[in-house]
Write a protein that holds these residues in place. Sequence first.
Motif, short mmCIF file in Angstrom:
data_model
loop_
_atom_site.label_atom_id
_atom_site.label_comp_id
_atom_site.label_asym_id
_atom_site.label_seq_id
_atom_site.Cartn_x
_atom_site.Cartn_y
_atom_site.Cartn_z
N ILE A 4 0.86 -1.18 0.00
CA ILE A 4 0.00 0.00 0.00
C ILE A 4 0.89 1.23 0.00
CG2 ILE A 4 -1.74 1.30 1.26
CD1 ILE A 4 -2.70 -1.25 2.46
N LEU A 5 0.72 2.05 -1.01
CA LEU A 5 1.44 3.30 -1.08
C LEU A 5 0.43 4.43 -1.00
CD1 LEU A 5 3.90 2.38 -3.96
CD2 LEU A 5 4.31 2.31 -1.51
N PRO A 6 0.83 5.56 -0.42
CA PRO A 6 -0.12 6.66 -0.24
C PRO A 6 -0.69 7.14 -1.57
CG PRO A 6 1.83 7.03 1.04
CD PRO A 6 2.11 5.84 0.17
N PRO A 7 -1.93 7.73 -1.56
CA PRO A 7 -2.80 7.78 -0.41
C PRO A 7 -3.43 6.42 -0.13
CG PRO A 7 -3.87 8.86 -2.25
CD PRO A 7 -2.53 8.38 -2.72
N PRO A 8 -3.97 6.17 1.04
CA PRO A 8 -4.05 7.07 2.18
C PRO A 8 -2.69 7.22 2.86
CG PRO A 8 -4.90 4.93 2.79
CD PRO A 8 -4.58 4.86 1.32
N ILE A 9 -2.51 8.32 3.57
CA ILE A 9 -1.26 8.52 4.32
C ILE A 9 -1.43 8.15 5.79
CG2 ILE A 9 -0.26 10.22 2.77
CD1 ILE A 9 -1.21 12.38 4.75
N ARG A 10 -2.69 7.97 6.22
CA ARG A 10 -2.95 7.48 7.58
C ARG A 10 -4.00 6.38 7.48
NH1 ARG A 10 -3.38 11.08 12.81
NH2 ARG A 10 -1.20 10.48 12.82
N ILE A 11 -3.71 5.29 8.16
CA ILE A 11 -4.62 4.15 8.22
C ILE A 11 -4.96 3.89 9.68
CG2 ILE A 11 -4.85 1.66 7.87
CD1 ILE A 11 -3.04 1.93 5.43
N PHE A 12 -6.24 3.67 9.93
CA PHE A 12 -6.73 3.27 11.24
C PHE A 12 -7.25 1.84 11.10
CE2 PHE A 12 -7.48 7.82 10.83
CZ PHE A 12 -7.00 8.35 12.01
N LEU A 13 -6.75 0.94 11.92
CA LEU A 13 -7.23 -0.43 11.93
C LEU A 13 -7.95 -0.66 13.25
CD1 LEU A 13 -4.12 -2.34 10.52
CD2 LEU A 13 -6.15 -1.58 9.27
N LEU A 14 -9.25 -0.88 13.20
CA LEU A 14 -10.06 -1.04 14.40
C LEU A 14 -10.67 -2.44 14.42
CD1 LEU A 14 -11.51 0.07 16.94
CD2 LEU A 14 -13.27 0.98 15.39
N ARG A 15 -10.30 -3.20 15.43
CA ARG A 15 -10.92 -4.51 15.62
C ARG A 15 -12.25 -4.28 16.34
NH1 ARG A 15 -8.92 -9.60 19.33
NH2 ARG A 15 -10.69 -10.93 18.81
N HIS A 16 -13.29 -4.94 15.89
CA HIS A 16 -14.59 -4.76 16.53
C HIS A 16 -14.49 -5.05 18.03
CE1 HIS A 16 -15.36 -9.05 17.15
NE2 HIS A 16 -14.94 -9.25 15.91
N ASP A 95 -4.80 -10.09 2.54
CA ASP A 95 -4.66 -9.52 1.19
C ASP A 95 -5.90 -8.74 0.79
OD1 ASP A 95 -2.05 -10.27 0.57
OD2 ASP A 95 -2.66 -12.20 -0.26
N THR A 96 -7.07 -9.25 1.14
CA THR A 96 -8.31 -8.53 0.83
C THR A 96 -8.35 -7.21 1.57
OG1 THR A 96 -9.48 -10.60 0.42
CG2 THR A 96 -10.84 -8.66 0.89
N TYR A 97 -8.02 -7.22 2.86
CA TYR A 97 -8.00 -5.96 3.63
C TYR A 97 -7.04 -4.96 2.98
CZ TYR A 97 -10.62 -7.56 7.80
OH TYR A 97 -11.58 -7.98 8.68
N LEU A 98 -5.85 -5.42 2.61
CA LEU A 98 -4.86 -4.54 2.01
C LEU A 98 -5.32 -4.01 0.65
CD1 LEU A 98 -1.64 -6.51 2.97
CD2 LEU A 98 -2.38 -4.31 3.92
N GLU A 99 -5.93 -4.87 -0.15
CA GLU A 99 -6.44 -4.43 -1.45
C GLU A 99 -7.54 -3.39 -1.31
OE1 GLU A 99 -7.55 -8.11 -3.32
OE2 GLU A 99 -5.45 -8.74 -3.53
N ILE A 100 -8.41 -3.58 -0.34
CA ILE A 100 -9.48 -2.60 -0.10
C ILE A 100 -8.90 -1.28 0.36
CG2 ILE A 100 -11.41 -2.07 1.46
CD1 ILE A 100 -12.19 -5.08 1.18
N LEU A 101 -7.92 -1.31 1.24
CA LEU A 101 -7.26 -0.08 1.67
C LEU A 101 -6.57 0.61 0.50
CD1 LEU A 101 -5.74 -1.22 5.07
CD2 LEU A 101 -7.40 0.63 4.77
N ASP A 102 -5.86 -0.17 -0.29
CA ASP A 102 -5.10 0.38 -1.41
C ASP A 102 -6.00 1.03 -2.47
OD1 ASP A 102 -2.55 0.85 -2.63
OD2 ASP A 102 -3.02 -0.74 -4.08
N ALA A 103 -7.23 0.57 -2.56
CA ALA A 103 -8.16 1.09 -3.56
C ALA A 103 -8.74 2.45 -3.18
CB ALA A 103 -9.29 0.09 -3.79
N GLN A 104 -8.47 2.92 -1.99
CA GLN A 104 -9.06 4.18 -1.51
C GLN A 104 -8.18 5.36 -1.89
OE1 GLN A 104 -12.13 3.59 -0.55
NE2 GLN A 104 -11.53 1.46 -0.80
N GLU A 105 -8.09 5.65 -3.15
CA GLU A 105 -7.21 6.69 -3.66
C GLU A 105 -7.68 8.10 -3.35
OE1 GLU A 105 -6.64 5.87 -7.77
OE2 GLU A 105 -5.66 3.95 -7.39
#
Length: 163
Positions: A4-16, A95-105
């Motif tokens: 994952i390369l920016p953007p996003p430049i900040r990621i929040f990972l919240l476990r339920h 990998d799915t989590y990372l792909e979803i994060l990476d898609a948030q341009e």
Amino acid sequence: MAAILPPPIRIFLLRHAEAAWATSGQNDFDRPLNDKGYADAELVADKAADKGYRPDLILSSTAIRCRETTDAMHRAMGATVEVRFVDALYNATPDTYLEILDAQEEASSVMLVGHNPTMEQTLEALIGHDALLRDLPTGFPTAGLAVLDYVNDGWSLVDFVID
């Protein structure tokens, strides 16, 4: 694993937050938060808001316990924070989590609300095994919020918020 390369430049990972045990005939997907979980979700959301943490976008699993955790975070962050519920986050791989994060341009900061062990594995993929063991020696707790920034060509854990 996906990088994952920016953007996003900040990621929040919240476990339920902590969920109730399944009742007879209840699907795992439909388990709500228990009383402790509701309280913990509110506490971590308030602490995050007090620290000024406010993502541009919250992406949440559609499982009931994630929706309820997201609702607490959304109330604390303010109604203008966009929330999207994503079916693919339930029973997903890192990998799915990372792909979803990476898609948030379009977002400079994204919060992902999901499940363990995938949340912990995603954090490990971003910061590395040694940093994970150093920063979370007992694992990723329920209602735990990891705050990561992209610094010097890599992801770094800058804060971990718990109830």
